[in-house]
Motif scaffolding. Sequence first.
Motif, PDB file in Angstrom:
ATOM      1  N   LYS A   1       2.188 -21.888  -5.469  1.00  0.00           N
ATOM      2  CA  LYS A   1       1.798 -20.672  -6.165  1.00  0.00           C
ATOM      3  C   LYS A   1       2.827 -19.611  -5.822  1.00  0.00           C
ATOM      4  O   LYS A   1       3.182 -19.448  -4.657  1.00  0.00           O
ATOM      5  N   ASN A   2       3.293 -18.906  -6.828  1.00  0.00           N
ATOM      6  CA  ASN A   2       4.224 -17.797  -6.615  1.00  0.00           C
ATOM      7  C   ASN A   2       3.732 -16.593  -7.413  1.00  0.00           C
ATOM      8  O   ASN A   2       3.806 -16.586  -8.646  1.00  0.00           O
ATOM      9  N   TYR A   3       3.200 -15.590  -6.717  1.00  0.00           N
ATOM     10  CA  TYR A   3       2.685 -14.395  -7.357  1.00  0.00           C
ATOM     11  C   TYR A   3       3.444 -13.177  -6.819  1.00  0.00           C
ATOM     12  O   TYR A   3       3.640 -13.044  -5.617  1.00  0.00           O
ATOM     13  N   LEU A   4       3.849 -12.302  -7.716  1.00  0.00           N
ATOM     14  CA  LEU A   4       4.450 -11.032  -7.313  1.00  0.00           C
ATOM     15  C   LEU A   4       3.999  -9.968  -8.300  1.00  0.00           C
ATOM     16  O   LEU A   4       4.372  -9.992  -9.479  1.00  0.00           O
ATOM     17  N   THR A   5       3.177  -9.048  -7.829  1.00  0.00           N
ATOM     18  CA  THR A   5       2.738  -7.922  -8.651  1.00  0.00           C
ATOM     19  C   THR A   5       3.008  -6.633  -7.879  1.00  0.00           C
ATOM     20  O   THR A   5       2.678  -6.532  -6.697  1.00  0.00           O
TER      21      THR A   5
ATOM     22  N   CYS B   1       0.984  10.686  -8.036  1.00  0.00           N
ATOM     23  CA  CYS B   1       0.896   9.574  -7.103  1.00  0.00           C
ATOM     24  C   CYS B   1       0.969  10.038  -5.657  1.00  0.00           C
ATOM     25  O   CYS B   1       0.600   9.290  -4.745  1.00  0.00           O
ATOM     26  N   GLY B   2       1.494  11.245  -5.451  1.00  0.00           N
ATOM     27  CA  GLY B   2       1.675  11.698  -4.082  1.00  0.00           C
ATOM     28  C   GLY B   2       2.782  10.941  -3.385  1.00  0.00           C
ATOM     29  O   GLY B   2       2.796  10.786  -2.169  1.00  0.00           O
ATOM     30  N   SER B   3       3.735  10.457  -4.147  1.00  0.00           N
ATOM     31  CA  SER B   3       4.818   9.669  -3.590  1.00  0.00           C
ATOM     32  C   SER B   3       6.053   9.865  -4.459  1.00  0.00           C
ATOM     33  O   SER B   3       6.008  10.512  -5.509  1.00  0.00           O
ATOM     34  N   ASP B   4       7.161   9.327  -4.015  1.00  0.00           N
ATOM     35  CA  ASP B   4       8.391   9.435  -4.789  1.00  0.00           C
ATOM     36  C   ASP B   4       8.302   8.582  -6.048  1.00  0.00           C
ATOM     37  O   ASP B   4       7.749   7.482  -6.030  1.00  0.00           O
TER      38      ASP B   4
ATOM     39  N   LEU C   1       0.836  -1.184   0.000  1.00  0.00           N
ATOM     40  CA  LEU C   1       0.000   0.000   0.000  1.00  0.00           C
ATOM     41  C   LEU C   1       0.876   1.241   0.000  1.00  0.00           C
ATOM     42  O   LEU C   1       2.081   1.170   0.281  1.00  0.00           O
ATOM     43  N   ILE C   2       0.287   2.375  -0.318  1.00  0.00           N
ATOM     44  CA  ILE C   2       1.058   3.621  -0.306  1.00  0.00           C
ATOM     45  C   ILE C   2       1.606   3.892   1.094  1.00  0.00           C
ATOM     46  O   ILE C   2       2.715   4.392   1.271  1.00  0.00           O
TER      47      ILE C   2
ATOM     48  N   ILE D   1       3.549   1.530  -4.947  1.00  0.00           N
ATOM     49  CA  ILE D   1       2.343   2.111  -4.357  1.00  0.00           C
ATOM     50  C   ILE D   1       1.197   1.100  -4.257  1.00  0.00           C
ATOM     51  O   ILE D   1       0.194   1.359  -3.586  1.00  0.00           O
ATOM     52  N   ALA D   2       1.331  -0.043  -4.910  1.00  0.00           N
ATOM     53  CA  ALA D   2       0.297  -1.068  -4.828  1.00  0.00           C
ATOM     54  C   ALA D   2       0.898  -2.388  -5.291  1.00  0.00           C
ATOM     55  O   ALA D   2       1.897  -2.416  -6.013  1.00  0.00           O
ATOM     56  N   GLY D   3       0.275  -3.490  -4.871  1.00  0.00           N
ATOM     57  CA  GLY D   3       0.751  -4.789  -5.320  1.00  0.00           C
ATOM     58  C   GLY D   3       0.499  -5.879  -4.303  1.00  0.00           C
ATOM     59  O   GLY D   3      -0.101  -5.652  -3.245  1.00  0.00           O
TER      60      GLY D   3
END
Length: 248
Positions: free
Chosen positions: A211-215, A224-227, A71-72, A232-234
């Motif tokens: 199962k191997n998931y990476l997003t 985005c309000g971020s660097d 999360l952000i 910021i998500a995943g």
Amino acid sequence: MIKLIHTSLLLPSKGNYTLEGIIGVFLVFLLTFTTSCNTSKEVGPKTVGYDFYPLAVGDYRIYDVEEINYLITGFDTAVYQLREIITDSIPSIDQTTYLLRRDIRQNALDDWVSDSVWTVTKTSNYLSITENNIPFIKLTFPVKEGKEWDGNSLNSRAEHIYYYEPIDTLLADSLTLNDQIRVVIEDVEENVTGVDLRSEAYVRGIGLVEKNYLTQKKCTSSDCGSDLGEVIAGRALRQTLIEIGNEE
């Protein structure tokens, strides 16, 4: 010595079950079963690959799961166990649909709590799983290295190509390369916008073992309000088989 494929997201050890032990026991069972059966009855299903996802009422699989949601404001990590058990089957003319109840618990000392019910449909050409009312084609037959298919062909989503990829390192010493296969759902290496790596590993006579998931989605603008470049998500998910059996 039995060896496992190592991935970047590792789970803590729990209980007395290991993926190597499960595979070893079932390979002994399969060898005994195969040699005692009529060859003509075994060649068809095994050649096609139906045994990469065996199905029978009462069958259950228990997995260790580690899940990280990005999360952000940071990230949230959950570690738990998942049990999938086939509670019923509904045959029809050209296919059979199985009810797959999913239970969760925090650890082996807790009671199982029902989480959801999915369905598994097996035909002569494919195996699909309906997850939260959305069907996905997980396997197609015959199972063959390099074969591609649209995993979304049974739903209204855009085309999404899955494909079979060999697992070059044996999941256990008792296996052969033909006993294991990986389904690649997405293979987008890390770049400026993020990363999307999702795959599932299957073993003959056992079914889904990993199962191997990476997003991850990265910030690409000041909106985005971020660097820039910050995640910021995943989601990261590692699901590993620790026990199988039948309650019937």
